[in-house]
Motif scaffolding. Structure first.
Motif, mmCIF file in Angstrom:
data_model
loop_
_atom_site.group_PDB
_atom_site.id
_atom_site.type_symbol
_atom_site.label_atom_id
_atom_site.label_comp_id
_atom_site.label_asym_id
_atom_site.label_seq_id
_atom_site.Cartn_x
_atom_site.Cartn_y
_atom_site.Cartn_z
ATOM 1 N N UNK A 23 0.831 -1.206 0.000
ATOM 2 C CA UNK A 23 0.000 0.000 0.000
ATOM 3 C C UNK A 23 0.866 1.256 0.000
ATOM 4 N N UNK A 24 1.962 1.248 0.768
ATOM 5 C CA UNK A 24 2.837 2.419 0.830
ATOM 6 C C UNK A 24 3.399 2.764 -0.541
ATOM 7 N N UNK A 25 3.872 1.760 -1.266
ATOM 8 C CA UNK A 25 4.420 1.989 -2.596
ATOM 9 C C UNK A 25 3.327 2.433 -3.558
ATOM 10 N N UNK A 26 2.136 1.829 -3.447
ATOM 11 C CA UNK A 26 1.048 2.204 -4.349
ATOM 12 C C UNK A 26 0.611 3.644 -4.123
ATOM 13 N N UNK A 27 0.515 4.046 -2.851
ATOM 14 C CA UNK A 27 0.108 5.414 -2.567
ATOM 15 C C UNK A 27 1.152 6.423 -3.032
ATOM 16 N N UNK A 28 2.439 6.079 -2.893
ATOM 17 C CA UNK A 28 3.512 7.019 -3.222
ATOM 18 C C UNK A 28 3.734 7.126 -4.723
ATOM 19 N N UNK A 29 3.687 6.006 -5.425
ATOM 20 C CA UNK A 29 4.092 6.003 -6.830
ATOM 21 C C UNK A 29 3.019 5.502 -7.783
ATOM 22 N N UNK A 30 1.887 4.997 -7.262
ATOM 23 C CA UNK A 30 0.837 4.482 -8.132
ATOM 24 C C UNK A 30 1.184 3.166 -8.794
ATOM 25 N N UNK A 31 2.098 2.392 -8.169
ATOM 26 C CA UNK A 31 2.558 1.132 -8.760
ATOM 27 C C UNK A 31 2.223 -0.017 -7.817
ATOM 28 N N UNK A 32 1.614 -1.075 -8.355
ATOM 29 C CA UNK A 32 1.379 -2.295 -7.597
ATOM 30 C C UNK A 32 2.614 -3.188 -7.703
ATOM 31 N N UNK A 33 3.248 -3.452 -6.577
ATOM 32 C CA UNK A 33 4.506 -4.195 -6.571
ATOM 33 C C UNK A 33 4.235 -5.676 -6.321
ATOM 34 N N UNK A 34 4.169 -6.451 -7.391
ATOM 35 C CA UNK A 34 3.954 -7.888 -7.265
ATOM 36 C C UNK A 34 5.216 -8.632 -6.817
ATOM 37 N N UNK A 35 6.354 -7.950 -6.778
ATOM 38 C CA UNK A 35 7.604 -8.576 -6.354
ATOM 39 C C UNK A 35 7.898 -8.325 -4.885
ATOM 40 N N UNK A 36 6.939 -7.766 -4.153
ATOM 41 C CA UNK A 36 7.189 -7.409 -2.759
ATOM 42 C C UNK A 36 7.494 -8.644 -1.913
ATOM 43 N N UNK A 37 6.762 -9.720 -2.119
ATOM 44 C CA UNK A 37 7.020 -10.940 -1.372
ATOM 45 C C UNK A 37 8.379 -11.545 -1.688
ATOM 46 N N UNK A 38 8.799 -11.450 -2.953
ATOM 47 C CA UNK A 38 10.101 -11.998 -3.325
ATOM 48 C C UNK A 38 11.242 -11.193 -2.706
ATOM 49 N N UNK A 39 11.020 -9.889 -2.489
ATOM 50 C CA UNK A 39 12.018 -9.087 -1.775
ATOM 51 C C UNK A 39 12.164 -9.589 -0.340
ATOM 52 N N UNK A 40 11.049 -9.965 0.294
ATOM 53 C CA UNK A 40 11.110 -10.548 1.636
ATOM 54 C C UNK A 40 11.851 -11.876 1.615
ATOM 55 N N UNK A 41 11.627 -12.663 0.562
ATOM 56 C CA UNK A 41 12.319 -13.947 0.434
ATOM 57 C C UNK A 41 13.827 -13.750 0.297
ATOM 58 N N UNK A 42 14.258 -12.801 -0.535
ATOM 59 C CA UNK A 42 15.682 -12.521 -0.677
ATOM 60 C C UNK A 42 16.288 -12.058 0.645
ATOM 61 N N UNK A 43 15.534 -11.274 1.402
ATOM 62 C CA UNK A 43 16.020 -10.818 2.704
ATOM 63 C C UNK A 43 16.191 -11.991 3.661
ATOM 64 N N UNK A 44 15.257 -12.946 3.633
ATOM 65 C CA UNK A 44 15.375 -14.126 4.500
ATOM 66 C C UNK A 44 16.590 -14.961 4.121
ATOM 67 N N UNK A 45 16.837 -15.144 2.821
ATOM 68 C CA UNK A 45 18.035 -15.869 2.392
ATOM 69 C C UNK A 45 19.299 -15.127 2.809
ATOM 70 N N UNK A 46 19.285 -13.806 2.714
ATOM 71 C CA UNK A 46 20.443 -13.024 3.150
ATOM 72 C C UNK A 46 20.699 -13.234 4.635
ATOM 73 N N UNK A 47 19.635 -13.262 5.442
ATOM 74 C CA UNK A 47 19.784 -13.509 6.875
ATOM 75 C C UNK A 47 20.377 -14.893 7.131
ATOM 76 N N UNK A 48 19.922 -15.909 6.375
ATOM 77 C CA UNK A 48 20.481 -17.257 6.524
ATOM 78 C C UNK A 48 21.975 -17.270 6.212
ATOM 79 N N UNK A 49 22.369 -16.556 5.165
ATOM 80 C CA UNK A 49 23.784 -16.487 4.797
ATOM 81 C C UNK A 49 24.601 -15.836 5.902
ATOM 82 N N UNK A 50 24.080 -14.762 6.484
ATOM 83 C CA UNK A 50 24.790 -14.079 7.565
ATOM 84 C C UNK A 50 24.918 -14.980 8.791
ATOM 85 N N UNK A 51 23.886 -15.775 9.077
ATOM 86 C CA UNK A 51 23.942 -16.708 10.206
ATOM 87 C C UNK A 51 25.006 -17.764 9.964
ATOM 88 N N UNK A 52 25.072 -18.280 8.726
ATOM 89 C CA UNK A 52 26.084 -19.291 8.402
ATOM 90 C C UNK A 52 27.499 -18.729 8.500
#
Length: 287
Positions: A23-52
């Motif tokens: 909603x924040x991105x849509x209100x600011x720029x008028x764009x529906x971000x269908x990749x928002x969940x995949x950004x969360x997934x990349x962040x989770x993988x990054x956290x796993x890498x940092x833990x390792x």
């Protein structure tokens, strides 16, 4: 029932966080971000890498949030900025392309095997009345409530937050008032991806980390955003909680086969009565 409700609120809070970023991105720029969940997934993988690599969780969490902010700013600067003000369909196809790109990137870097990310909360169950509630669920609710309060304070009491609200409301008028709207757009994408990174950290211990871990949650997040009102950030959180609780109660008391369908039925029933969502303002255009 209390146990199911608390667990549903925890899941719904995560859905609401993801919806909040959308909603924040849509209100600011008028764009529906269908990749928002995949950004969360990349962040989770990054956290796993940092833990390792041997980093403690107190260092992994802020570094993952910084990664989310940097990812959002890079996407806005080099890709999304060219689609702001253009047709909604073209920008939607762009974010769908990012959705596919991030999924393939995760498979290329980390593979298809699931990985485990420890929770920052104790898994010891707590006694709440007659119910036994997971400490992880209570921690998720506390973090989501804290993030929501922090965002409310940011938008209500800071000059930058007020400038962002003005840009979301009317970018032309904001530009005439001297607000640097390009920086505001970058900040909106950075904040939304910090929220996505937080959601990835919260949901990873529940679902494990794999390349498709956020696809199911993203469906519910979009439903939460529509239910609450696509232009309302508090509505996104409320919609997430409604969907999370209704899904959990359906699985516990009706049938697990209907667990994923009933939240969407609830959403459709509410939208029949309030087509603009629960908390969004009705907008009328003269043509």
């Amino acid at each position: 029932m209390l146990q199911m409700i608390v667990s549903g609120v925890a899941l719904g809070a995560i859905y609401g966080l993801i919806a909040l970023g959308i909603v924040m991105v849509f209100k600011a720029t008028g764009i529906l971000n269908f990749a928002h969940g995949e950004a969360a997934m990349l962040s989770a993988f990054t956290a796993c890498t940092l833990v390792r690599l041997g980093l403690p969780m107190w260092a992994v969490v802020p570094l993952t949030l910084l990664f989310g902010a940097a990812l959002g700013m890079l996407i806005e600067r080099f890709i999304i900025r060219r689609f702001i003000g253009k047709a909604l369909l073209s920008s939607a196809i762009c974010t769908l392309g990012l959705f596919l790109l991030f999924g393939d990137m995760a498979i290329w870097i980390w593979g298809k095997d699931t990985q485990e990310l420890p929770s920052i909360f104790p898994s010891t169950p707590l006694q709440v009345g007659d119910a036994v509630v997971s400490g992880i669920d209570l921690g998720i609710v506390a973090v989501c409530a804290t993030l929501a309060a922090a965002l409310f304070a940011f938008f209500r009491f800071t000059r930058l937050g007020i400038a962002m609200q003005a840009t979301m409301e009317n970018p032309v008028a904001a530009r005439l008032m001297g607000i640097p709207i390009k920086r505001i757009y970058a900040l909106a994408w950075a904040l939304s991806h910090v929220i996505a990174a937080a959601a990835g950290l919260l949901i990873a211990p529940l679902t494990f980390v794999h390349f498709s871990m956020m696809q199911h949650a993203l469906h519910f997040a979009f439903a939460a955003a529509v239910l609450g009102g696509i232009g309302s950030m508090p509505g996104a959180l409320l919609g997430g909680v409604i969907i999370g609780v209704s899904s959990n109660l359906t699985g516990a008391y009706v049938s697990s086969a209907w667990k994923d369908a009933v939240p969407f039925i609830v959403m459709l029933a509410i939208l029949v009565l309030r087509p603009h969502g629960l908390l969004a303002r009705r907008q009328v255009k003269k043509v």
